[in-house]
Design a protein around this motif. Sequence first.
Motif, PDB file in Angstrom:
ATOM      1  N   LYS A 186       0.839  -1.192   0.000  1.00  0.00           N
ATOM      2  CA  LYS A 186       0.000   0.000   0.000  1.00  0.00           C
ATOM      3  C   LYS A 186       0.876   1.244   0.000  1.00  0.00           C
ATOM      4  N   GLU A 187       0.464   2.244  -0.737  1.00  0.00           N
ATOM      5  CA  GLU A 187       1.229   3.482  -0.827  1.00  0.00           C
ATOM      6  C   GLU A 187       1.312   4.177   0.537  1.00  0.00           C
ATOM      7  N   SER A 188       2.474   4.759   0.830  1.00  0.00           N
ATOM      8  CA  SER A 188       2.631   5.539   2.055  1.00  0.00           C
ATOM      9  C   SER A 188       3.097   6.962   1.768  1.00  0.00           C
ATOM     10  N   LEU A 189       3.658   7.167   0.583  1.00  0.00           N
ATOM     11  CA  LEU A 189       4.126   8.492   0.172  1.00  0.00           C
ATOM     12  C   LEU A 189       3.645   8.800  -1.240  1.00  0.00           C
ATOM     13  N   LEU A 190       3.458  10.073  -1.515  1.00  0.00           N
ATOM     14  CA  LEU A 190       3.166  10.557  -2.857  1.00  0.00           C
ATOM     15  C   LEU A 190       4.100  11.714  -3.167  1.00  0.00           C
ATOM     16  N   TYR A 191       4.682  11.713  -4.362  1.00  0.00           N
ATOM     17  CA  TYR A 191       5.441  12.872  -4.852  1.00  0.00           C
ATOM     18  C   TYR A 191       4.517  13.693  -5.750  1.00  0.00           C
ATOM     19  N   VAL A 192       4.493  14.994  -5.532  1.00  0.00           N
ATOM     20  CA  VAL A 192       3.590  15.875  -6.262  1.00  0.00           C
ATOM     21  C   VAL A 192       4.381  17.049  -6.828  1.00  0.00           C
ATOM     22  N   THR A 193       4.259  17.292  -8.137  1.00  0.00           N
ATOM     23  CA  THR A 193       4.895  18.479  -8.718  1.00  0.00           C
ATOM     24  C   THR A 193       4.052  19.707  -8.356  1.00  0.00           C
ATOM     25  N   CYS A 194       4.735  20.724  -7.813  1.00  0.00           N
ATOM     26  CA  CYS A 194       4.061  21.937  -7.352  1.00  0.00           C
ATOM     27  C   CYS A 194       4.687  23.152  -8.016  1.00  0.00           C
ATOM     28  N   VAL A 195       3.849  24.070  -8.466  1.00  0.00           N
ATOM     29  CA  VAL A 195       4.274  25.139  -9.352  1.00  0.00           C
ATOM     30  C   VAL A 195       4.014  26.519  -8.737  1.00  0.00           C
ATOM     31  N   TYR A 196       5.041  27.366  -8.790  1.00  0.00           N
ATOM     32  CA  TYR A 196       4.870  28.798  -8.531  1.00  0.00           C
ATOM     33  C   TYR A 196       4.918  29.605  -9.828  1.00  0.00           C
ATOM     34  N   THR A 197       5.452  28.981 -10.887  1.00  0.00           N
ATOM     35  CA  THR A 197       5.477  29.638 -12.193  1.00  0.00           C
ATOM     36  C   THR A 197       4.060  30.078 -12.571  1.00  0.00           C
ATOM     37  N   GLY A 198       3.909  31.330 -12.981  1.00  0.00           N
ATOM     38  CA  GLY A 198       2.617  31.820 -13.431  1.00  0.00           C
ATOM     39  C   GLY A 198       1.703  32.321 -12.328  1.00  0.00           C
ATOM     40  N   THR A 199       2.148  32.207 -11.067  1.00  0.00           N
ATOM     41  CA  THR A 199       1.291  32.655  -9.962  1.00  0.00           C
ATOM     42  C   THR A 199       1.606  34.076  -9.522  1.00  0.00           C
ATOM     43  N   GLY A 200       2.663  34.664 -10.063  1.00  0.00           N
ATOM     44  CA  GLY A 200       3.083  35.996  -9.621  1.00  0.00           C
ATOM     45  C   GLY A 200       4.038  35.959  -8.451  1.00  0.00           C
ATOM     46  N   ARG A 201       4.319  34.772  -7.920  1.00  0.00           N
ATOM     47  CA  ARG A 201       5.274  34.634  -6.816  1.00  0.00           C
ATOM     48  C   ARG A 201       6.629  34.252  -7.381  1.00  0.00           C
ATOM     49  N   LYS A 228       9.119  32.490  -6.904  1.00  0.00           N
ATOM     50  CA  LYS A 228       9.641  31.328  -6.188  1.00  0.00           C
ATOM     51  C   LYS A 228       9.858  30.198  -7.189  1.00  0.00           C
ATOM     52  N   PRO A 229      10.873  29.359  -6.957  1.00  0.00           N
ATOM     53  CA  PRO A 229      11.036  28.200  -7.847  1.00  0.00           C
ATOM     54  C   PRO A 229       9.981  27.142  -7.566  1.00  0.00           C
ATOM     55  N   ASP A 230       9.668  26.336  -8.565  1.00  0.00           N
ATOM     56  CA  ASP A 230       8.765  25.211  -8.396  1.00  0.00           C
ATOM     57  C   ASP A 230       9.423  24.164  -7.495  1.00  0.00           C
ATOM     58  N   TYR A 231       8.627  23.190  -7.053  1.00  0.00           N
ATOM     59  CA  TYR A 231       9.193  22.190  -6.142  1.00  0.00           C
ATOM     60  C   TYR A 231       8.461  20.863  -6.251  1.00  0.00           C
ATOM     61  N   LEU A 232       9.108  19.833  -5.738  1.00  0.00           N
ATOM     62  CA  LEU A 232       8.507  18.513  -5.623  1.00  0.00           C
ATOM     63  C   LEU A 232       8.126  18.305  -4.164  1.00  0.00           C
ATOM     64  N   GLU A 257       0.883  26.609   2.012  1.00  0.00           N
ATOM     65  CA  GLU A 257       2.313  26.359   1.911  1.00  0.00           C
ATOM     66  C   GLU A 257       3.126  27.520   2.499  1.00  0.00           C
ATOM     67  N   PRO A 258       4.299  27.230   3.092  1.00  0.00           N
ATOM     68  CA  PRO A 258       5.098  28.284   3.754  1.00  0.00           C
ATOM     69  C   PRO A 258       5.459  29.458   2.858  1.00  0.00           C
ATOM     70  N   ASP A 259       5.673  29.205   1.564  1.00  0.00           N
ATOM     71  CA  ASP A 259       6.044  30.286   0.639  1.00  0.00           C
ATOM     72  C   ASP A 259       4.857  30.815  -0.148  1.00  0.00           C
ATOM     73  N   GLY A 260       3.647  30.492   0.295  1.00  0.00           N
ATOM     74  CA  GLY A 260       2.452  30.974  -0.379  1.00  0.00           C
ATOM     75  C   GLY A 260       1.781  29.887  -1.171  1.00  0.00           C
ATOM     76  N   PRO A 261       0.533  30.108  -1.577  1.00  0.00           N
ATOM     77  CA  PRO A 261      -0.239  29.099  -2.306  1.00  0.00           C
ATOM     78  C   PRO A 261       0.462  28.648  -3.591  1.00  0.00           C
TER      79      PRO A 261
END
Length: 494
Positions: free
Chosen positions: A45-60, A62-66, A471-475
């Motif tokens: 059974k899965e216990s972790l998920l990796y999710v690509t998260c984007v700040y590009t295009g949000t006006g912030r 900040k670099p994107d992150y996993l 998120e700590p650095d904004g939505p």
Amino acid sequence: MAGVDVEVIMHGELEKKVDSNGGKACCHGKGPGYASPLEAMAGPKESLLYVTCVYTGTGREKPDYLATVDVNPNSPTYSKVIHRLFVPHLGDELHHSGWNSCSSCHGDSSADRRFLVLPSLISGRVYIVDTKNPKAPSLHKAVEPEDILAKTGLAYPHTSHCLASGDILISCLGGGDGKADGNGFLLLDNEFNVKGRWEKPGHSPTFGYDFWYQPRHKTMISSSWGAPLAFSKGFNPQHVSEGLYGRHLFVYSWPDGELKQTLDLGNTGLLPLEIRFLHDPSKDTGFVGSALSSNMIRFFKNPDGSWSHEVAASVKSIQVQNWVLPEMPGLITDFLISLDDRFIYFSNWLHGDIRQYNIEDPKNPVLTGQVWVGGLIRKGSPVTAVAEDGSTYQVDVPEVQGKRLRGGPQMIQLSLDGKRLYVTNSLFSTWDNQFYPELKEQGSHMLQIDVDTEKGGLAINPNFFVDFGLEPDGPSLAHEMRYPGGDCTSDIWV
């Protein structure tokens, strides 16, 4: 697979297999992944998920992150982001991902599913992430866009799949100028160096997007979104009539890279996006989700070896008021197939529902489950739907943990056993800003949908909610999801 002795016992015991990507003999249990899709269903059974998260295009700025999300219900950090791996550049737009090795390498004892390949849709950079510490991945390498452009002329990388040979194949949606006619397929070697293009010279598709290969039928089929110069600026319906978006599937010989056939899906197949063969590697059928036409299209092999297609399931457009167009398509943006090939799931990003169909008869999918988790016709929206009798209505969308659900369902990922469906709601930052501007200010979220695999049915799990608005650095905008041990959208069997 002509000329190859393949013996597969019903419940996943692989006696003998020869792969078509270099002739390595495969023996049960030696490499990454699983010997068969049915064996994968019995995986942990899965216990972790990796999710690509984007700040590009949000006006912030900040670099994107996993993001690493804890999905173990017995953990004290269940349903929380427990780690963030920020990439070193701005403006990448992390999007889809793939593994350096998967079940196609199951017979190679030297292979290891360790590195996650993260193409950046806008910058053209490809990040390689080391998941040796699964809870806290680290950046291993970046393949720079200048190197890719210089050696291949390719840009706008999208889908990444591992190959049994150890190479990595990435579809690219255009050239450096953003025009579709520069697209094709990028090959990286097992040390993530640029090898060149996969397809033969002169055999590039008209448009690029997703792809899936089925080696026993010596075939790879790719789909088509549109020209980066068009989709990167937001969706303009006029661009469809101007020919800047795709409606074709491209059938290639595998692993040779020769374009053998082009399937024109016509107006029933505008913007064909995600594409999947059935997981059973002996099967010669699959599906593609047509976003704008909102059809699930089945493709299949003919007795003469050519390929055909037909509409398998449709989502009717809805008459609406107070929207940019008088009719609203469902906009099928993601879909997947359960590992036992019994169910298909897809999301309607604009309407706001997720659907489950039984496809035990692939020619006649049967709707078995539906759940509303957002969309533009929800109660409280300025947009109203118009019924056939002229009355207007809106759809009830429940809150989860006291939170109003935002946007519409987009990327989905299914647990190996088929009982849990994870959902995020960001499509692409420019399109998010156009259709769901609240996402930029309030961020994405992730849901878990409980799946009835016996009778069919979908229900929101009230105990799971990941709020990327906090998120700590904004939505941020959450997109594609992967399990460390592989999943039904990254693993291909040979």
